[in-house]
Motif scaffolding. Structure first.
Motif, PDB file in Angstrom:
ATOM      1  N   HIS A 164       4.965  10.638  -4.089  1.00 48.72           N
ATOM      2  CA  HIS A 164       5.226  11.193  -2.766  1.00 48.72           C
ATOM      3  C   HIS A 164       3.891  11.609  -2.133  1.00 48.72           C
ATOM      4  O   HIS A 164       3.154  12.427  -2.692  1.00 48.72           O
ATOM      5  N   LEU A 165       3.569  11.065  -0.977  1.00 50.08           N
ATOM      6  CA  LEU A 165       2.307  11.399  -0.314  1.00 50.08           C
ATOM      7  C   LEU A 165       2.381  12.780   0.333  1.00 50.08           C
ATOM      8  O   LEU A 165       3.457  13.349   0.527  1.00 50.08           O
ATOM      9  N   HIS A 224       0.815  -1.211   0.000  1.00 47.43           N
ATOM     10  CA  HIS A 224       0.000   0.000   0.000  1.00 47.43           C
ATOM     11  C   HIS A 224       0.854   1.267   0.000  1.00 47.43           C
ATOM     12  O   HIS A 224       0.615   2.162  -0.794  1.00 47.43           O
ATOM     13  N   TYR A 225       1.812   1.338   0.909  1.00 44.15           N
ATOM     14  CA  TYR A 225       2.740   2.470   0.879  1.00 44.15           C
ATOM     15  C   TYR A 225       3.976   2.113   1.672  1.00 44.15           C
ATOM     16  O   TYR A 225       3.974   1.175   2.466  1.00 44.15           O
ATOM     17  N   ILE A 226       5.064   2.841   1.401  1.00 48.52           N
ATOM     18  CA  ILE A 226       6.315   2.599   2.107  1.00 48.52           C
ATOM     19  C   ILE A 226       6.895   3.937   2.541  1.00 48.52           C
ATOM     20  O   ILE A 226       6.441   5.002   2.109  1.00 48.52           O
ATOM     21  N   GLY A 227       7.922   3.878   3.385  1.00 48.81           N
ATOM     22  CA  GLY A 227       8.518   5.115   3.888  1.00 48.81           C
ATOM     23  C   GLY A 227      10.013   5.165   3.700  1.00 48.81           C
ATOM     24  O   GLY A 227      10.676   4.149   3.445  1.00 48.81           O
ATOM     25  N   ARG A 269       3.707   5.899  -2.395  1.00 51.18           N
ATOM     26  CA  ARG A 269       3.001   4.757  -2.981  1.00 51.18           C
ATOM     27  C   ARG A 269       3.338   4.696  -4.461  1.00 51.18           C
ATOM     28  O   ARG A 269       3.729   5.690  -5.070  1.00 51.18           O
ATOM     29  N   LEU A 270       3.225   3.510  -5.016  1.00 50.24           N
ATOM     30  CA  LEU A 270       3.532   3.330  -6.432  1.00 50.24           C
ATOM     31  C   LEU A 270       2.436   3.901  -7.313  1.00 50.24           C
ATOM     32  O   LEU A 270       1.243   3.796  -6.996  1.00 50.24           O
ATOM     33  N   LYS A 271       2.833   4.504  -8.427  1.00 47.99           N
ATOM     34  CA  LYS A 271       1.884   4.856  -9.479  1.00 47.99           C
ATOM     35  C   LYS A 271       1.717   3.606 -10.334  1.00 47.99           C
ATOM     36  O   LYS A 271       2.588   3.244 -11.110  1.00 47.99           O
ATOM     37  N   GLY A 272       0.602   2.926 -10.163  1.00 53.37           N
ATOM     38  CA  GLY A 272       0.415   1.645 -10.825  1.00 53.37           C
ATOM     39  C   GLY A 272       0.446   0.520  -9.812  1.00 53.37           C
ATOM     40  O   GLY A 272       0.480   0.745  -8.603  1.00 53.37           O
ATOM     41  N   SER A 279      -6.969   3.128   1.653  1.00 53.25           N
ATOM     42  CA  SER A 279      -5.844   3.531   0.823  1.00 53.25           C
ATOM     43  C   SER A 279      -6.316   3.727  -0.609  1.00 53.25           C
ATOM     44  O   SER A 279      -7.104   2.931  -1.124  1.00 53.25           O
ATOM     45  N   CYS A 280      -5.816   4.762  -1.265  1.00 53.37           N
ATOM     46  CA  CYS A 280      -6.257   5.122  -2.610  1.00 53.37           C
ATOM     47  C   CYS A 280      -5.131   4.888  -3.608  1.00 53.37           C
ATOM     48  O   CYS A 280      -4.002   5.341  -3.399  1.00 53.37           O
ATOM     49  N   ARG A 281      -5.417   4.206  -4.677  1.00 53.27           N
ATOM     50  CA  ARG A 281      -4.435   3.955  -5.734  1.00 53.27           C
ATOM     51  C   ARG A 281      -4.288   5.203  -6.607  1.00 53.27           C
ATOM     52  O   ARG A 281      -5.274   5.873  -6.920  1.00 53.27           O
TER      53      ARG A 281
END
Length: 455
Positions: free
Chosen positions: A83-84, A56-59, A190-193, A318-320
């Motif tokens: 970048h969030l 979902h996301y990483i830091g 988060r990844l785009k895709g 979480s939003c893609r």
């Protein structure tokens, strides 16, 4: 052919070990029981759309931050990372109040101090702990937070984004809690895709370095000779010889593959409790139904973050990053094995109408709770797909569909950290059950496994 390294399982840890070792010129073979590599990092396709499973996301991807150098060595920084929001990468909603986690330790403190002005100095002490990571192995997260802060609501808020780990008062070590939060405060992405991009990048590099990945090759036995593992036998009868073996599957499953491991070790790996699983709801929304939001939402019915979860009283939203007109939303909530146990002897696609009814009831409740922050979400849904701990068990062989591997207990040193080495000289372990889970934890462990082999 006798391979230098045979890796069992192609989850993130297994692929990272393969990447590191193949790049050094070793002959590497990865054996994966499923039809595609990636484990929890892979995506699945339905009706032309790809849905993520565990990513979902990483830091911590910026230079000088926790994951940057490791991802640079793994050639993963080139992926399209989004970048969030710096002023609130995570939004924590508890009851009718919402709080924000801001990027950067100073901004993190000041943003929360706006809601908790009397806790400003305590928040500074907290982020100092996150950055130092000293003297926190033998302490529980719950005890530390309650000793540090006066406001019980803040103790709940600070654990509010921790649906990406198992929050338990009695067992959660402070070092697990700290690692699970610190890198995201540094920067969140988060990844785009879909998450398959990460898997494809690793597998492409592995093969370009001369490594081999074989799918539909479930290892059932590790064959030993003179105290060493010499080959891996698969369910289909194929046997692969190697000089060193690395297992990226759950340690209890590894123990079932060989009798060479010491009985006391086998009992510990088999009898250690596992973290609870999760139910996830992957939603495809109708075109233009909702604008993209560049943060995560963690929603709780009330200030009970540290209590044992009830049936859908908390949810991660979480939003893609959109690639067209249709948005994808992932919902995740903790789910204990007891809710799935009656279907334990079934397989994917053959669990019956009552199982589908249970899944849909939980999914409806997830959507209803998420509507606290996304009003009318249910009316926006064009398609949804639901997974439970049973799904995870069947696809990853994780006992009881555990989401974060074996449970760590700060009060029991034997159950807090597990070595990447085993009593068999040429059998090593990697993966989320050993030290830390999540992308950062698994990546750090993979490097530790390779260092133990190379040194």
């Amino acid at each position: 052919m006798i391979y230098d390294i045979v890796i069992i399982g192609s989850g993130l840890g297994g692929l990272e070990c393969a990447h590191i070792l193949a790049r050094r010129g070793m002959s590497v073979l990865v054996l994966e029981r499923q039809v595609q590599p990636g484990g929890c990092m892979q995506s699945f396709a339905r009706h032309g759309f790809h849905y993520d499973t565990g990513l979902h996301y990483i830091g911590g991807l910026l230079e000088g931050q926790r994951l940057h150098d490791d991802f640079e060595r793994l050639n993963l920084l080139h992926l399209p990372w989004q970048h969030l929001d710096a002023d609130g990468f995570d939004h924590i909603t508890i009851g009718d109040r919402t709080f924000r986690f801001a990027e950067g330790y100073d901004r993190f403190v000041e943003t929360l101090a706006h809601d908790f002005p009397n806790e400003r100095e305590h928040l500074r002490r907290y982020v100092e702990m996150l950055q130092s990571e000293e003297n926190i192995v033998d302490k529980g997260a719950w005890d530390y937070l309650n000793e540090t802060f006066c406001d019980p609501l803040l103790v709940n808020v600070l654990a509010g984004s921790s649906l990406k780990m198992e929050v338990r008062k009695t067992s959660l070590p402070l070092f697990v809690f700290a690692h699970g939060n610190a890198s995201y405060i540094e920067s969140s992405w988060r990844l785009k895709g879909d998450g398959n991009q990460l898997v494809q990048s690793l597998t492409s590099d592995i093969t370009s370095y001369g490594g081999t990945i074989v799918c539909k090759a479930e290892v059932t036995e590790l064959i030993d000779h003179d105290g060493r593992i010499v080959a891996a036998r698969c369910q289909n009868g194929e046997t692969y010889e190697g000089r060193t073996f690395i297992s990226d599957v759950h340690p209890a499953i590894t123990c079932a593959m060989t009798k060479r491991l010491k009985p006391i070790y086998r009992r510990r790996m088999t009898n250690t409790e596992n973290t609870r699983g999760a139910l996830t709801v992957s939603l495809r929304l109708k075109p233009h139904a909702l604008p993209y939001f560049n943060h995560n939402h963690f929603v709780y019915q009330e200030a009970n973050v540290w209590e044992e979860p009830q049936e859908v009283d908390r949810v991660m939203v979480s939003c893609r990053v959109p690639e067209g007109d249709e948005l994808q939303i992932d919902l995740m909530t903790p789910m204990a094995w007891e809710h799935c146990e009656r279907w334990a002897d079934t397989t994917v696609g053959h669990r019956g109408a009552d199982y589908e009814e249970m899944k849909n009831l939980w999914a409806d409740r997830c959507i209803a709770l998420a509507e606290r922050v996304i009003p009318n979400l249910g009316t926006m849904v064009a398609e949804r797909h639901i997974t439970t701990p049973l799904t995870w068990r069947d696809y990853t062989l994780t006992p009881q569909g555990s989401a974060y591997g074996m449970r760590k207990d700060w009060q029991s040193p034997l159950f807090c950290m597990h070595s990447v080495k085993t009593s068999v000289e040429n059998l090593l372990l990697t993966g989320q059950s050993l030290i830390l889970h999540g992308v950062e934890g698994v990546t750090k462990t993979a490097f530790m496994t390779c260092e133990a082999l190379l040194n």
